[in-house]
Scaffold this motif. Structure first.
Motif, PDB file in Angstrom:
ATOM      1  N   PHE A   8       3.668   5.256 -13.836  1.00 27.45           N
ATOM      2  CA  PHE A   8       2.436   4.664 -14.303  1.00 27.45           C
ATOM      3  C   PHE A   8       2.724   3.240 -14.812  1.00 27.45           C
ATOM      4  CE2 PHE A   8       0.998   9.130 -14.007  1.00 27.45           C
ATOM      5  CZ  PHE A   8      -0.202   8.944 -13.466  1.00 27.45           C
ATOM      6  N   ALA A   9       4.084   2.940 -15.068  1.00 28.69           N
ATOM      7  CA  ALA A   9       4.409   1.504 -15.491  1.00 28.69           C
ATOM      8  C   ALA A   9       4.366   0.796 -14.269  1.00 28.69           C
ATOM      9  CB  ALA A   9       5.789   1.587 -16.242  1.00 28.69           C
ATOM     10  N   HIS A  10       4.968   1.302 -13.221  1.00 27.59           N
ATOM     11  CA  HIS A  10       4.799   0.608 -11.919  1.00 27.59           C
ATOM     12  C   HIS A  10       3.592   0.129 -11.448  1.00 27.59           C
ATOM     13  CE1 HIS A  10       8.839   2.929 -11.174  1.00 27.59           C
ATOM     14  NE2 HIS A  10       9.178   2.085 -12.108  1.00 27.59           N
ATOM     15  N   LEU A  11       2.809   1.024 -11.618  1.00 23.64           N
ATOM     16  CA  LEU A  11       1.123   0.903 -11.175  1.00 23.64           C
ATOM     17  C   LEU A  11       0.593   0.090 -12.065  1.00 23.64           C
ATOM     18  CD1 LEU A  11       0.311   4.657 -10.297  1.00 23.64           C
ATOM     19  CD2 LEU A  11       0.518   2.812  -8.672  1.00 23.64           C
ATOM     20  N   GLY A  12       1.004  -0.013 -13.082  1.00 21.35           N
ATOM     21  CA  GLY A  12       0.413  -1.040 -14.206  1.00 21.35           C
ATOM     22  C   GLY A  12       0.734  -2.447 -13.973  1.00 21.35           C
ATOM     23  N   GLY A  13       2.246  -2.325 -13.584  1.00 18.65           N
ATOM     24  CA  GLY A  13       2.565  -3.824 -13.328  1.00 18.65           C
ATOM     25  C   GLY A  13       1.800  -4.302 -12.128  1.00 18.65           C
ATOM     26  N   MET A  14       1.768  -3.455 -11.208  1.00 18.91           N
ATOM     27  CA  MET A  14       0.934  -4.044  -9.847  1.00 18.91           C
ATOM     28  C   MET A  14      -0.636  -4.317 -10.388  1.00 18.91           C
ATOM     29  SD  MET A  14       1.876  -1.227  -6.920  1.00 18.91           S
ATOM     30  CE  MET A  14       1.538  -2.173  -5.447  1.00 18.91           C
ATOM     31  N   LEU A  15      -1.045  -3.496 -11.340  1.00 27.68           N
ATOM     32  CA  LEU A  15      -2.366  -3.990 -11.753  1.00 27.68           C
ATOM     33  C   LEU A  15      -2.418  -5.117 -12.453  1.00 27.68           C
ATOM     34  CD1 LEU A  15      -5.526  -3.382 -11.988  1.00 27.68           C
ATOM     35  CD2 LEU A  15      -4.927  -1.885 -14.072  1.00 27.68           C
ATOM     36  N   GLY A  16      -1.491  -5.468 -13.135  1.00 25.64           N
ATOM     37  CA  GLY A  16      -1.400  -6.719 -13.882  1.00 25.64           C
ATOM     38  C   GLY A  16      -1.302  -7.917 -13.097  1.00 25.64           C
ATOM     39  N   GLY A  17      -0.275  -7.607 -11.924  1.00 26.91           N
ATOM     40  CA  GLY A  17       0.001  -8.683 -11.011  1.00 26.91           C
ATOM     41  C   GLY A  17      -1.397  -9.210 -10.255  1.00 26.91           C
ATOM     42  N   LEU A  19       0.993  -1.193   0.124  1.00 26.65           N
ATOM     43  CA  LEU A  19       0.074   0.114  -0.124  1.00 26.65           C
ATOM     44  C   LEU A  19       0.978   1.164  -0.004  1.00 26.65           C
ATOM     45  CD1 LEU A  19      -2.801  -0.981   2.372  1.00 26.65           C
ATOM     46  CD2 LEU A  19      -3.151  -0.613   0.003  1.00 26.65           C
ATOM     47  N   VAL A  20       1.779   1.375   0.894  1.00 23.90           N
ATOM     48  CA  VAL A  20       2.543   2.503   0.795  1.00 23.90           C
ATOM     49  C   VAL A  20       3.288   2.686  -0.397  1.00 23.90           C
ATOM     50  CG1 VAL A  20       4.834   3.370   1.879  1.00 23.90           C
ATOM     51  CG2 VAL A  20       3.162   2.412   3.346  1.00 23.90           C
ATOM     52  N   PHE A  21       3.838   1.769  -1.034  1.00 27.98           N
ATOM     53  CA  PHE A  21       4.757   1.915  -2.295  1.00 27.98           C
ATOM     54  C   PHE A  21       3.695   2.169  -3.503  1.00 27.98           C
ATOM     55  CE2 PHE A  21       8.366   0.874   0.008  1.00 27.98           C
ATOM     56  CZ  PHE A  21       9.561   1.288  -0.846  1.00 27.98           C
ATOM     57  N   GLY A  22       2.558   1.589  -3.742  1.00 31.53           N
ATOM     58  CA  GLY A  22       1.683   1.975  -4.612  1.00 31.53           C
ATOM     59  C   GLY A  22       1.342   3.177  -4.235  1.00 31.53           C
ATOM     60  N   GLY A  23       0.816   3.855  -2.992  1.00 34.65           N
ATOM     61  CA  GLY A  23       0.597   4.929  -2.946  1.00 34.65           C
ATOM     62  C   GLY A  23       1.750   5.989  -3.338  1.00 34.65           C
ATOM     63  N   MET A  24       2.773   5.758  -3.061  1.00 35.18           N
ATOM     64  CA  MET A  24       3.974   6.929  -3.441  1.00 35.18           C
ATOM     65  C   MET A  24       3.967   6.771  -4.945  1.00 35.18           C
ATOM     66  SD  MET A  24       6.925   5.605  -0.538  1.00 35.18           S
ATOM     67  CE  MET A  24       8.063   6.316  -1.511  1.00 35.18           C
ATOM     68  N   GLU A  25       3.892   5.714  -5.735  1.00 38.54           N
ATOM     69  CA  GLU A  25       3.887   5.919  -6.972  1.00 38.54           C
ATOM     70  C   GLU A  25       2.893   6.478  -7.616  1.00 38.54           C
ATOM     71  OE1 GLU A  25       6.270   4.528  -9.213  1.00 38.54           O
ATOM     72  OE2 GLU A  25       7.315   3.831  -7.288  1.00 38.54           O
ATOM     73  N   LEU A  26       1.741   6.366  -7.070  1.00 38.70           N
ATOM     74  CA  LEU A  26       0.758   7.184  -7.627  1.00 38.70           C
ATOM     75  C   LEU A  26       0.810   8.612  -7.152  1.00 38.70           C
ATOM     76  CD1 LEU A  26      -2.276   7.430  -8.842  1.00 38.70           C
ATOM     77  CD2 LEU A  26      -3.297   6.940  -6.528  1.00 38.70           C
TER      78      LEU A  26
END
Length: 200
Positions: A171-180, A151-158
């Motif tokens: 947003f590539a990082h967030l997209g990777g999280m979404l894909g996972g 949650l912390v790292f996802g929030g920081m990326e956003l």
């Protein structure tokens, strides 16, 4: 200290070798294999996967390979080679597609490169499978539950993506999280996918 299973080891070696090739041969490797915006003449479909094998600096390579070892090794041992590769491919692809979509909406961008999209997918999977496990990140060096870490790292990326990435493809990082996340939901037979035999 996690073991270093074969696929994770091979990927670390390939990424390191590709970085050496980048340093020796110059910019042409990025022209061919980094992920360029669709509106440019340099975009090619294979770049949606190959961008994950390139890195922009020694630090970029080091921290991505450290994360791959920390989170990917255990998941490879649990899932096996085939499922592990499927997951990494889906996360990298989702990260690349998300980055292209955001860039198409007007975000200034050059080429995207790095395994971070796939790595953030692994981070999401690790948090979903071991939510209560305590981990100690390098930055910040504060012990936290895996679910909190995600949650912390996802929030920081956003946040960083919205305020301006400073040359980082947040947003590539967030997209990777979404894909996972989507892959985990698919394997578990959870919405938005039809029910199926539950697997970790």
């Amino acid at each position: 200290m996690p073991q270093l299973p074969p696929v994770t080891k091979a990927l670390m070696l390939i990424c390191t070798a590709m970085y050496c090739v980048q340093m020796l041969t110059g910019y042409w490797v990025e022209v061919l294999f980094a992920l360029w915006p669709v509106a440019t003449d340099a975009f090619m479909p294979w770049q949606l996967i190959t961008y994950a094998f390139l890195h922009g600096s020694v630090g970029h390579l080091f921290f991505n390979m450290l994360g791959l070892w920390m989170f990917g090794s255990e998941l490879e041992l649990i899932w096996g080679r085939q499922r592990y590769l499927q997951f990494l491919g889906a996360s990298a692809l989702a990260g690349g597609l998300t980055q292209l979509l955001v860039v198409s909406l007007g975000l200034p961008s050059g080429p995207t490169l790095g395994a971070s999209g796939a790595l953030y997918g692994l981070l999401m999977a690790f948090g979903m499978m071991f939510p209560e496990r305590t981990i100690m990140p390098l930055f910040p060096p504060i012990p936290m539950k895996a679910k909190v870490f995600v949650l912390v790292f996802g929030g920081m990326e956003l946040l960083f993506g919205l305020v301006g990435g400073g040359g980082v493809a947040h947003f590539a990082h967030l997209g990777g999280m979404l894909g996972g996340w989507l892959m985990m939901r698919y394997w578990r037979g959870q919405p938005p996918f039809p029910s199926r035999k539950r697997r970790r």
